[in-house]
Design an enzyme around this catalytic site. Sequence first.
Site, PDB file in Angstrom:
ATOM      1  N   LYS A 161     -25.717  -2.189  -4.216  1.00  0.00           N
ATOM      2  CA  LYS A 161     -26.234  -0.819  -4.007  1.00  0.00           C
ATOM      3  C   LYS A 161     -25.301   0.193  -4.691  1.00  0.00           C
ATOM      4  O   LYS A 161     -25.766   1.171  -5.287  1.00  0.00           O
ATOM      5  CB  LYS A 161     -26.346  -0.495  -2.503  1.00  0.00           C
ATOM      6  CG  LYS A 161     -27.404  -1.284  -1.759  1.00  0.00           C
ATOM      7  CD  LYS A 161     -28.828  -1.034  -2.253  1.00  0.00           C
ATOM      8  CE  LYS A 161     -29.349   0.352  -1.922  1.00  0.00           C
ATOM      9  NZ  LYS A 161     -30.788   0.490  -2.303  1.00  0.00           N
ATOM     10  N   TYR A 210     -24.191  -7.158  -0.925  1.00  0.00           N
ATOM     11  CA  TYR A 210     -25.250  -6.146  -0.751  1.00  0.00           C
ATOM     12  C   TYR A 210     -24.730  -4.758  -1.108  1.00  0.00           C
ATOM     13  O   TYR A 210     -25.300  -4.054  -1.963  1.00  0.00           O
ATOM     14  CB  TYR A 210     -25.767  -6.160   0.701  1.00  0.00           C
ATOM     15  CG  TYR A 210     -26.565  -4.917   1.065  1.00  0.00           C
ATOM     16  CD1 TYR A 210     -27.791  -4.664   0.454  1.00  0.00           C
ATOM     17  CD2 TYR A 210     -26.088  -3.998   1.995  1.00  0.00           C
ATOM     18  CE1 TYR A 210     -28.526  -3.509   0.764  1.00  0.00           C
ATOM     19  CE2 TYR A 210     -26.809  -2.860   2.315  1.00  0.00           C
ATOM     20  CZ  TYR A 210     -28.022  -2.614   1.702  1.00  0.00           C
ATOM     21  OH  TYR A 210     -28.745  -1.484   2.002  1.00  0.00           O
ATOM     22  N   THR A 253     -27.247   3.470   0.703  1.00  0.00           N
ATOM     23  CA  THR A 253     -26.691   3.159   2.022  1.00  0.00           C
ATOM     24  C   THR A 253     -25.281   3.720   2.185  1.00  0.00           C
ATOM     25  O   THR A 253     -24.557   3.895   1.200  1.00  0.00           O
ATOM     26  CB  THR A 253     -26.651   1.621   2.210  1.00  0.00           C
ATOM     27  OG1 THR A 253     -25.887   1.293   3.341  1.00  0.00           O
ATOM     28  CG2 THR A 253     -26.021   0.928   1.013  1.00  0.00           C
ATOM     29  N   ASP A 254     -24.890   3.937   3.446  1.00  0.00           N
ATOM     30  CA  ASP A 254     -23.505   4.348   3.720  1.00  0.00           C
ATOM     31  C   ASP A 254     -22.524   3.199   3.483  1.00  0.00           C
ATOM     32  O   ASP A 254     -21.318   3.411   3.404  1.00  0.00           O
ATOM     33  CB  ASP A 254     -23.362   4.886   5.148  1.00  0.00           C
ATOM     34  CG  ASP A 254     -23.760   3.895   6.240  1.00  0.00           C
ATOM     35  OD1 ASP A 254     -24.212   2.773   5.914  1.00  0.00           O
ATOM     36  OD2 ASP A 254     -23.627   4.240   7.433  1.00  0.00           O
ATOM     37  N   GLU A 255     -23.059   1.964   3.354  1.00  0.00           N
ATOM     38  CA  GLU A 255     -22.166   0.806   3.206  1.00  0.00           C
ATOM     39  C   GLU A 255     -21.394   0.828   1.895  1.00  0.00           C
ATOM     40  O   GLU A 255     -20.402   0.123   1.746  1.00  0.00           O
ATOM     41  CB  GLU A 255     -22.960  -0.500   3.350  1.00  0.00           C
ATOM     42  CG  GLU A 255     -23.669  -0.575   4.685  1.00  0.00           C
ATOM     43  CD  GLU A 255     -24.226  -1.953   5.019  1.00  0.00           C
ATOM     44  OE1 GLU A 255     -23.703  -2.953   4.524  1.00  0.00           O
ATOM     45  OE2 GLU A 255     -25.202  -1.997   5.793  1.00  0.00           O
TER      46      GLU A 255
END
Length: 356
Positions: A160, A156, A130-132
């Site tokens: 990741k 989260y 993810t870009d998060e």
Amino acid sequence: MSNLIVTGGAGFIGANFVHHWRKVAPGDRIVVLDALTYAGNRANLDGLDGVELVEGDICHTDLVSELLESRDIDTIVHFAAESHVDRSITGPDAFVTTNVLGTHSLLKAAKTAWLDKGSGRPHRFHHVSTDEVYGSLGPSDPAFSETTPYAPNSPYSASKAGSDHLVRAYHHTFGLETTTSNCSNNYGPFQFPEKLIPLFTLNALSGRALPIYGDGMNVRDWLHVEDHCYGIELILKKGRIGETYNIGGGQELPNIEVIAEICRGVDAAFAADPGLAARFPDAPAAQGRASVELKSYVTDRKGHDRRYAIDETKIRSELGYAPKRDFPQGFTETLNWYLKREDWWRPLLIRAALAA
Ligand code: NAD
């Protein structure tokens, strides 16, 4: 021809990928490994021939090893994860277990099968992230590129990030043939109705409030899931081993604009099809009112990242990627899917209500 394990292939993006891959490589063998958590759904794979669904946990290394050997697997496309930020705030343990330890379990099994046993066969471990992991941007900061330092802010995104680092380490240290993609917010068919777009769409159809976090000005890049699957296809076919690619939709929007588009789309659908008022009588649009009336501002999410944006220059220039839809087009397609597939989402809402 390849033999693939798709982890999390009964979830939202994984299932879309399995449908996509069936079309682009119909001769390939596909084994879906999925624990069928609340987010996994057998029905997401309905209508697909020659796809084997194995109900199992990626944390069970022996199970993964057995599948790699018995199904002669040469490719793992890894989607399985706990994926909802809100749930990671109330219950982070499952995120560390599945996202970090589960990814490590897969890497160990892949290393044993593909490297230690010395088969020397070409293989690929593709990790979906993810870009998060890059953290939060200010209004005028440049978009995230593959070299942006990691700064995850939620349990989260931290889990990741941990999994991304393990994938990188297994390539660097052991020579496992890996690729990683970091994508922006996905939307499209089969998305569990806890995420913004399906939740707000279904709430608008049933006259329930549209709960907007904070001031609604958090900005995300929106990527139609089919464009995402196309990006992964390009990486599998042409991506350089050991590399990371960002995949975006080129549609940076504040949440309130996304919500306005959802309301506009639902109102327009009711105006165009009088039959919808009978199917969804509680929708404001069924009563000649505007869906936007359902907007309701609620306390902001803890630690809510303000802005994400993706610089996708690398995948565009190296692999020829370009998303095929803008947000209005992608949302219209998605809304039409949810209007057509009440048989898919209605049981999920009933199950969620019973579990509450
Ligand atoms: P999802 O929650 O819809 O699906 C996850 C799937 O993984 C489910 O089918 C679930 O049953 C399965 N699963 C969970 N734990 C498992 C375990 N221990 N063993 C086997 N299977 C397990 O998630 P999604 O939205 O489809 O996301 C897929 C991947 O893409 C995730 O890795 C996520 O981090 C990443 N991602 C998603 C988005 C997005 O917008 N949805 C954006 C960026 C990255």
